[in-house]
Design an enzyme around this catalytic site. Structure first.
Site, short mmCIF file in Angstrom:
data_model
loop_
_atom_site.label_atom_id
_atom_site.label_comp_id
_atom_site.label_asym_id
_atom_site.label_seq_id
_atom_site.Cartn_x
_atom_site.Cartn_y
_atom_site.Cartn_z
N LYS A 186 6.61 -2.73 10.09
CA LYS A 186 6.82 -1.56 9.23
C LYS A 186 6.27 -0.26 9.85
CE LYS A 186 6.96 -4.24 4.91
NZ LYS A 186 6.52 -4.27 3.48
N GLU B 219 19.36 -11.35 5.53
CA GLU B 219 18.59 -10.28 6.19
C GLU B 219 18.82 -10.25 7.70
OE1 GLU B 219 14.54 -10.72 4.83
OE2 GLU B 219 15.07 -10.12 2.78
N ARG C 84 -1.42 -9.49 7.94
CA ARG C 84 -1.74 -8.44 6.97
C ARG C 84 -3.25 -8.25 6.80
NH1 ARG C 84 3.20 -9.88 2.75
NH2 ARG C 84 4.61 -8.19 3.37
N PHE D 231 7.79 0.16 -7.98
CA PHE D 231 7.45 0.63 -6.64
C PHE D 231 8.67 0.86 -5.75
CE2 PHE D 231 7.06 -4.08 -6.55
CZ PHE D 231 7.93 -4.40 -5.53
N HIS E 76 7.25 -7.27 7.17
CA HIS E 76 8.13 -7.92 6.19
C HIS E 76 8.54 -9.26 6.77
CE1 HIS E 76 11.61 -8.64 3.53
NE2 HIS E 76 12.19 -9.09 4.64
N ARG F 298 5.84 -16.47 6.57
CA ARG F 298 5.19 -15.95 5.34
C ARG F 298 3.69 -16.29 5.37
NH1 ARG F 298 7.81 -12.46 1.95
NH2 ARG F 298 6.36 -13.19 0.36
N ASN G 63 1.81 -2.41 4.40
CA ASN G 63 1.30 -3.75 4.71
C ASN G 63 1.88 -4.37 5.97
OD1 ASN G 63 3.78 -4.38 3.69
ND2 ASN G 63 3.06 -5.67 2.01
N TYR H 170 16.56 -3.66 0.30
CA TYR H 170 15.59 -4.04 -0.74
C TYR H 170 16.20 -4.07 -2.14
CZ TYR H 170 11.42 -3.93 2.29
OH TYR H 170 10.46 -4.20 3.24
N THR I 237 1.00 -10.26 0.15
CA THR I 237 1.51 -8.88 0.08
C THR I 237 0.37 -7.88 0.04
OG1 THR I 237 3.33 -9.79 -1.25
CG2 THR I 237 3.10 -7.39 -1.21
#
Ligand code: IDP
Ligand code: MG
Length: 139
Positions: free
Chosen positions: A10, A127, A103, A58, A116, A86, A113, A50, A92
């Site tokens: 990100k 995706e 993270r 958010f 993704h 993950r 964070n 998204y 998150t």
């Protein structure tokens, strides 16, 4: 099972110039980066990517943040890559992410964070296809 998952490094991490450090953690965990590119998402693209979150409080700030600077989109491959990535990403919210996760190590906040990762095999298919054609993925 050998799987592919979609990862995004990100804007907070690209801005801090730590994409190599994130990639090192991905590779040290045993996942292989089989496609990768640097892009700057448009608002339209981020909203579409998204779309499952469009009714969340958010959503606007998420789209703002994800379009605030370049990102690295990448396809990761490995055993159970979707759930495994993950796990190594961590929660998150970095405040509650496990020690040693990406993270916990790098994220600044619940929104900034760092990474993704697709949340299911089905989302991973959508995706990966959102950003890459088969000819761009090389394992
Ligand atoms: P995930 O990235 O861990 O799968 P999601 O619930 O899918 O988390 O949310 C997508 C992204 O939206 C998060 O990574 C984070 O950047 C942002 N986000 C989620 N929840 C919040 C929140 O409560 N406040 C601000 N941003 C949030
Ligand atoms: Mg998610």
């Amino acid at each position: 099972m050998l799987e592919r998952t979609l990862s995004i490094i990100k804007p907070d991490a690209v801005e801090r110039n730590i994409t190599g450090k994130v990639n090192a953690m991905i590779e040290e965990a045993g996942l292989r980066i089989v496609a990768q590119k640097r892009i700057h998402l448009t608002v339209k693209q981020a909203e579409e990517f998204y779309r499952e979150h469009k009714d969340k409080a958010f959503f606007t700030s998420l789209v703002d943040f994800m379009t605030s600077g370049p990102v690295i989109v990448q396809v990761l491959e490995g055993e159970d890559a979707v759930s495994y990535y993950r796990k190594i990403m961590g929660a998150t919210n970095p405040a509650i992410a496990e020690e040693g996760t990406i993270r916990k190590t790098f994220a600044l906040s619940i929104d900034k964070n760092t990474v993704h990762g697709s949340d299911s095999i089905e989302s991973a298919k959508r995706e990966v296809g959102f950003f890459f054609s088969e000819i761009e993925i090389c394992d």
